[in-house]
Write an enzyme that holds these catalytic residues in place. Structure first.
Site: not given
Ligand code: FAD
Ligand code: NAD
Length: 468
Positions: A178, A180, A447
């Site tokens: 799986g 996921g 920033h």
């Protein structure tokens, strides 16, 4: 209240149930929460979000030291793994946080009824041999691992997510069934600590439900990190002999099968709602075809006075969704207007880099607008061009903003970035306020931060990013 024991009785003390109980008590309602586990906090705090993040965080440090990324910055170390200590800090985080909920229950005067609850009628449940009658009952029983037919989880060679959090040694070869969220997060932990990890995914891409660009890019990044991916492949059998497992794999589209060996197999093919043993029929309730309890917009079930929230109802199985439903259900019970916007629930995969999204995928947005002849606009910005990511040697990923071409309203935001889980909060808030891509583009972002990539992707929707 005459002959009621409680105004509100909540079954299950996961993030849905415990948060709902605290809010109900804050609103002056006499509240109890039933929990069968030894500790409060549900899947999330005991065996889910919290312990997995403890292992992800610690293994990230190990990996940074081992894979040369610290050396790139002039810090040369040879890491030595003390797995017991790593598990120790995981257990400590769980202990502190689950204990914290117990403290909050006492502080808010929520009664913890210890034991397993079952309905005996629409307004009464039995817990540890005692009956409790409540004006309102909230089912918040969560979910458990979906088993793979024919495969026995022994928590030694074949484990589920709970076993995978506690492995006593690093496996040499781990196969994850799986691709996921659980498979990629826990697969990442053990790969970073030295396991050879192969992820077998039935679909032709990882991470179902996420934006297709993100799914494809994620696969490239995980491969680059050394994870082997077998997409479009299903596991048809797991045979365990001693400490080894042999898995039989078949192409999902049909064709010749192959076998691979592993000394640890993680079954992570989804979770299913917990309703067994609740005696729902005695309350006049039933489950839908997916085992969930259906609720309306206000989280009411079809039986007056019974409500349901979290993983046991339809929607994404996420802790923050359960928490928000917990608050909303308590407010609705108290006669207020509980608010939860199911269209704006962020989801985050806590791998390296993190993967996050909120709102519609490109595919969903196209489909949704095409019905009315509308179109979408997309702005993308690579993390490689973000100054902070570049400085930190974190070049992988991008931000993608999807907007309505006519109104410019933001329909979805997707990110792959080292701190995508933190970045996505601003996108969710912007969408909650009905923001346009221009609103985000003209919002001053500090920033140098990774979040500037969201601003640049929003500017790219207008075709005018600065740094690419
Ligand atoms: P749960 O947390 O499952 O709690 C339900 C509780 O009810 C349980 O404690 C159970 O013992 C109790 N219970 C059940 N039936 C009864 C009964 N009859 N009587 C008494 N008690 C009962 N989500 C995220 O958002 N972020 C993450 O990073 C994340 N990581 C995860 C990692 C793993 C490994 C796993 C397994 C899950 C993760 N999740 C994550 C999902 C998240 O844990 C769930 O969505 C969330 O816990 C659901 O909350 P809940 O309150 O609905 O139910
Ligand atoms: P999932 O639904 O995310 O992924 C399961 C995957 O297994 C799917 O891609 C599916 O196609 C695949 N699959 C199913 N059967 C298969 C088979 N036989 N062979 C190969 N592949 C198969 O489920 P999960 O990873 O187990 O996670 C369960 C839930 O827990 C999710 O709903 C998720 O929301 C929640 N969770 C969230 C987080 C987070 O928010 N970071 C972390 C862990 C878990």
């Amino acid at each position: 209240m005459a002959d009621y024991d409680y105004d509100v009785l909540i079954i299950g003390a996961g993030p849905g149930g415990y948060v709902g109980a605290i809010r109900a008590a804050q609103l002056g309602l006499k509240t109890a929460c039933v929990e069968a586990r030894e500790t409060l906090g549900g899947t999330c705090l005991n065996v889910g979000c919290i312990p997995s993040k403890a292992m992800l965080h610690a293994s990230e440090y190990f990996d940074a030291a081992a894979n040369g990324s610290m050396a790139k910055m002039g810090v040369i170390v040879t890491p030595k793994l003390d797995l017991e200590a790593m598990h120790g800090q995981r257990k400590d985080a769980v202990k502190q946080l689950t204990g914290g909920i117990e403290f909050l229950f006492k502080k808010n005067k929520v009664d913890w009824l210890k034991g397993y609850a079952a309905f005996t009628s629409a307004d009464t449940v039995e817990v540890a041999g005692k009956s409790y009658r409540a004006k309102n009952i909230v089912v918040a029983t969560g979910s458990s691992v979906t088993p793979l037919p024919g495969v026995t989880i022994d928590q030694k060679v074949v484990v589920d997510s709970t076993g995978a959090l506690e492995l006593p040694k690093v496996p040499k070869k781990m196969v994850v069934i799986g691709g996921g969220v659980i498979g990629l997060e826990l697969g990442s932990v053990w790969r970073r600590l030295g396991a050879e990890v192969t992820v077998v995914e039935f679909l032709d891409q990882l991470l179902p439900g996420m934006d297709m660009d993100v799914r494809k890019e994620a696969a490239k990044i995980f491969k680059k990190q050394g994870m082997a991916l077998k997409l479009g492949t299903k596991v048809t059998g797991v045979a365990v002999k001693g400490a080894k497992a042999t898995l039989t794999l078949e192409p999902a589209a049909g064709g010749a099968s192959e076998t691979i060996e592993a000394d640890c197999v993680l079954v992570s093919i989804g979770r299913r709602p917990n309703t067994e043993g609740l005696d729902l029929a005695k309350a006049g309730l039933e489950t839908n075809g997916r085992g969930q309890i259906e609720v309306d917009h206000d989280l009411r079930t079809k039986v007056a006075g019974i409500w349901a929230i979290g993983d046991v109802v339809p929607g994404p199985m996420l802790a923050h969704k359960a928490e928000d439903e917990g608050i909303a259900v308590a407010e609705n019970i108290a006669g207020q207007t509980g608010i939860i916007n199911h269209a704006v629930i962020p989801s985050v995969v806590y791998t390296w880099p993190e993967i996050a999204g909120v709102g519609m995928t490109e595919e969903q947005a196209k489909e949704s607008l095409s019905a009315s002849g509308g179109e979408i606009k997309i702005g993308k910005f690579p993390m490689l061009a973000n100054s902070r990511a570049k400085t930190n040697h974190e070049p992988d990923g991008f931000v993608k903003v999807i907007a309505d071409a006519k109104t410019d309203r933001v329909l979805g935001v997707w990110c792959i970035a080292s701190v995508a889980g933190t970045m996505i909060a601003q996108a969710a808030q912007a969408m909650e306020f009905g923001a346009t891509s221009e609103d985000i583009a003209y919002t001053c972002h500090a920033h140098p931060t990774h979040s500037e990539a969201i601003k640049e992707a929003a500017m790219a929707v207008q075709g005018k990013p600065i740094h690419i």
